[in-house]
Design an enzyme around this catalytic site. Structure first.
Site, short mmCIF file in Angstrom:
data_model
loop_
_atom_site.label_atom_id
_atom_site.label_comp_id
_atom_site.label_asym_id
_atom_site.label_seq_id
_atom_site.Cartn_x
_atom_site.Cartn_y
_atom_site.Cartn_z
N ILE A 1 -5.37 -0.72 -3.97
CA ILE A 1 -4.43 -1.68 -3.38
C ILE A 1 -4.80 -3.10 -3.82
O ILE A 1 -5.83 -3.65 -3.40
CB ILE A 1 -4.38 -1.55 -1.84
CG1 ILE A 1 -4.07 -0.10 -1.44
CG2 ILE A 1 -3.35 -2.53 -1.26
CD1 ILE A 1 -2.84 0.52 -2.09
N THR A 2 -3.92 -3.68 -4.62
CA THR A 2 -4.10 -5.05 -5.09
C THR A 2 -4.10 -6.00 -3.90
O THR A 2 -3.21 -5.91 -3.04
CB THR A 2 -2.94 -5.43 -6.05
OG1 THR A 2 -2.92 -4.50 -7.13
CG2 THR A 2 -3.10 -6.84 -6.59
N THR B 1 3.29 4.06 -14.33
CA THR B 1 2.74 4.19 -15.69
C THR B 1 3.89 4.17 -16.71
O THR B 1 5.07 4.32 -16.35
CB THR B 1 2.02 5.54 -15.82
OG1 THR B 1 2.98 6.58 -15.55
CG2 THR B 1 0.85 5.67 -14.85
N PRO C 1 -5.09 8.46 -2.66
CA PRO C 1 -5.96 9.16 -3.60
C PRO C 1 -5.24 10.34 -4.28
O PRO C 1 -5.41 10.57 -5.46
CB PRO C 1 -7.12 9.64 -2.73
CG PRO C 1 -7.16 8.67 -1.59
CD PRO C 1 -5.74 8.24 -1.35
N GLY D 1 -12.22 -11.62 -35.57
CA GLY D 1 -13.40 -10.99 -36.17
C GLY D 1 -14.46 -10.75 -35.10
O GLY D 1 -14.14 -10.45 -33.95
N GLU E 1 2.10 -0.20 -11.04
CA GLU E 1 3.55 -0.28 -10.71
C GLU E 1 4.37 0.71 -11.54
O GLU E 1 5.50 0.41 -11.96
CB GLU E 1 4.05 -1.73 -10.80
CG GLU E 1 3.33 -2.58 -9.77
CD GLU E 1 4.04 -3.85 -9.36
OE1 GLU E 1 5.24 -3.97 -9.58
OE2 GLU E 1 3.36 -4.71 -8.78
N GLU F 1 4.58 6.48 -18.56
CA GLU F 1 5.21 7.81 -18.47
C GLU F 1 6.27 7.80 -17.35
O GLU F 1 7.36 8.36 -17.51
CB GLU F 1 4.14 8.88 -18.21
CG GLU F 1 3.17 9.10 -19.38
CD GLU F 1 2.18 7.96 -19.63
OE1 GLU F 1 1.90 7.17 -18.70
OE2 GLU F 1 1.69 7.84 -20.77
N ARG G 1 8.52 -4.40 -11.42
CA ARG G 1 8.37 -4.06 -12.84
C ARG G 1 8.84 -5.19 -13.75
O ARG G 1 8.33 -5.37 -14.86
CB ARG G 1 9.09 -2.73 -13.12
CG ARG G 1 8.31 -1.58 -12.51
CD ARG G 1 9.07 -0.28 -12.37
NE ARG G 1 8.24 0.68 -11.63
CZ ARG G 1 8.67 1.82 -11.12
NH1 ARG G 1 9.94 2.15 -11.25
NH2 ARG G 1 7.84 2.62 -10.47
N ALA H 1 0.83 -1.20 0.00
CA ALA H 1 0.00 0.00 0.00
C ALA H 1 0.87 1.25 0.00
O ALA H 1 1.32 1.72 1.06
CB ALA H 1 -0.93 -0.02 1.21
#
Ligand code: COS
Length: 384
Positions: free
Chosen positions: A157-158, A365, A128, A339, A363, A367, A243, A124
């Site tokens: 939080i996963t 972005t 926000p 298709g 984990e 960016e 990552r 965690a």
């Protein structure tokens, strides 16, 4: 760089492949619908050694290298991406953080039960108002007597709802900026730990993603991980390894997309022949396979550097950036090749497409990965 896998690595890969295809894959679509947390499968994975892959045997793990872990995780993601993300956060962030930064007592307390899959780890960091910039987090930690008291909230939080232990970061010394952030081991059921909103997500639906609220949440003073102020560093170090995990997941899901596209286009006939005979699709498939191969090499390269104790932060970010962007393309192409059937839940292509979408986001972005890579190349920007 060609990778010659050791016998042990091939064995682990095969074990994970068999488990993923025989146990996870047949029920993955159902889990996507019901959002049922794969607890039984995680326990089975614990028995097979997949929940404490890099944990030393002294603490109940199997003490394997990162290469083996990346190979296994790719296979698990091939079978069920929801299960893979739980495995990934658990192994490469939580077990790793405790193993690397924990006291012997903390390792004894947590790692054996984590390695069996009975206790799943969550991490965690995000809040926000602090996602890409975790140094801006606001959760507070105050030492009162022999307890830390945590106040604040964490976002996205996963495994937050199902975790036996959550590694949570909080500001313990505001004056010190990111060097005033500490990390804590918060057990499930800690007084004042509240499960907030459970996200209803586009993909990875069998892995819970929740808000965690800490309201005067009390944990023993001994649950500080590392030293006070080390939380940001712990997060950064473990995210580097995480990552590699996301790149492995990307490779696994992309390989599933390609295999399914091949199987479908060989069966599907139009204009009197299998559509796999059309060069337009054959060349696309060649490109997909090439991109997957490149991503796999980058993932294993970063893993191998980590195993050799060489710097790998940039290579982990490169692998994550390339592989997570790659799978967006591959999953989209796989739908196109199916298709109209690709748009239907009758086939797995649409689920892969949805599952993969978050890979360029969580984990760090794409960016953020570019920031890490360019900082490694150029040093930090001169103006901040
Ligand atoms: N390994 C070890 N230490 C690291 C590190 C790494 N990979 N990256 C940064 N650090 C350390 C630096 O050495 C520095 O330490 P000191 O202050 O002791 O010198 C400290 O962390 C701050 O580094 P920096 O100034 O580069 O941090 P920034 O606040 O500029 O942030 C990024 C750097 C953007 C890379 C970081 O905030 C980040 O990774 N953000 C994304 C977070 C993320 O992935 N969130 C997803 C949550 S999990 S789903």
């Amino acid at each position: 760089m060609a990778f010659v896998l050791t016998e042990e690595q091939v064995m682990i890969q095969t074990l994970a492949r068999d488990f993923a295809r025989e146990v996870l894959m047949p029920t993955a679509a159902q889990r996507d619908r019901t959002k049922e947390f794969p607890r039984d499968n995680l326990l089975k994975m614990g028995e097979l050694g997949f929940m404490g892959m890099m944990v030393p045997p002294t603490y109940g793990g199997v003490g394997l290298d990162t290469m083996s872990y990346a190979l296994a995780l790719s296979e698990i993601a091939y079978g069920c991406a929801s299960t893979a993300v739980v495995m990934s956060v658990h192994n490469s962030i939580c077990c790793e953080a405790i193993n690397r930064f924990g006291s012997d007592e903390q390792k004894q307390d947590w790692l054996p039960q984590m390695a069996t899959g009975e206790c799943i780890g969550a991490f965690a960091l995000t809040e926000p108002g602090a996602g890409s910039d975790p140094s801006a987090q606001r959760m507070r930690a105050e030492l009162k007597g022999d307890e830390w008291v945590l106040n604040g909230s964490k976002q996205f939080i996963t495994t937050g709802q199902n975790a036996g232990v959550t590694i949570a970061t909080a500001v313990s010394d505001k004056a010190k900026g990111h060097r005033g952030i500490s990390a804590f081991l918060v057990p499930q059921g800690a007084p004042g730990l509240i499960i907030g909103k459970v996200e209803d997500k586009l993909g990875l639906r069998a892995s819970d993603t929740v808000q965690l609220i800490f309201e005067d949440c009390r944990i023993p003073a001994g649950n500080l991980l590392g030293k006070p102020g080390m939380g940001f560093k712990i997060a950064m170090v473990c995210l580097d390894g995480g990552r590699i995990g996301i790149s492995a997941q990307s490779v696994g899901v992309a390989t599933a997309c390609l295999d399914e596209a091949i199987a479908f286009t060989k069966e599907r006939e139009q204009f009197g022949r299998p559509v796999s005979d059309f060069q337009g699709l054959r060349w696309k498939m060649a490109d997909m396979a090439t991109q997957i191969e490149a991503a796999r090499m980058m993932c294993l390269n970063a893993a191998s550097l980590k195993d050799q104790n060489k710097p790998y932060s940039m290579q982990a970010s490169m692998a994550k950036l390339f592989a997570s962007e790659m799978v967006q393309q591959v999953a989209g192409q796989a739908i196109q090749m199916h298709g109209g059937y690709g748009f239907s839940t009758e086939y797995d292509a649409e689920r892969h497409y949805r599952d993969a979408r978050v890979f360029t986001i969580y984990e760090g972005t794409s960016e953020i990965q570019r920031i890490v890579i360019s900082n490694n190349l150029l040093g930090p920007p001169t103006t901040r």
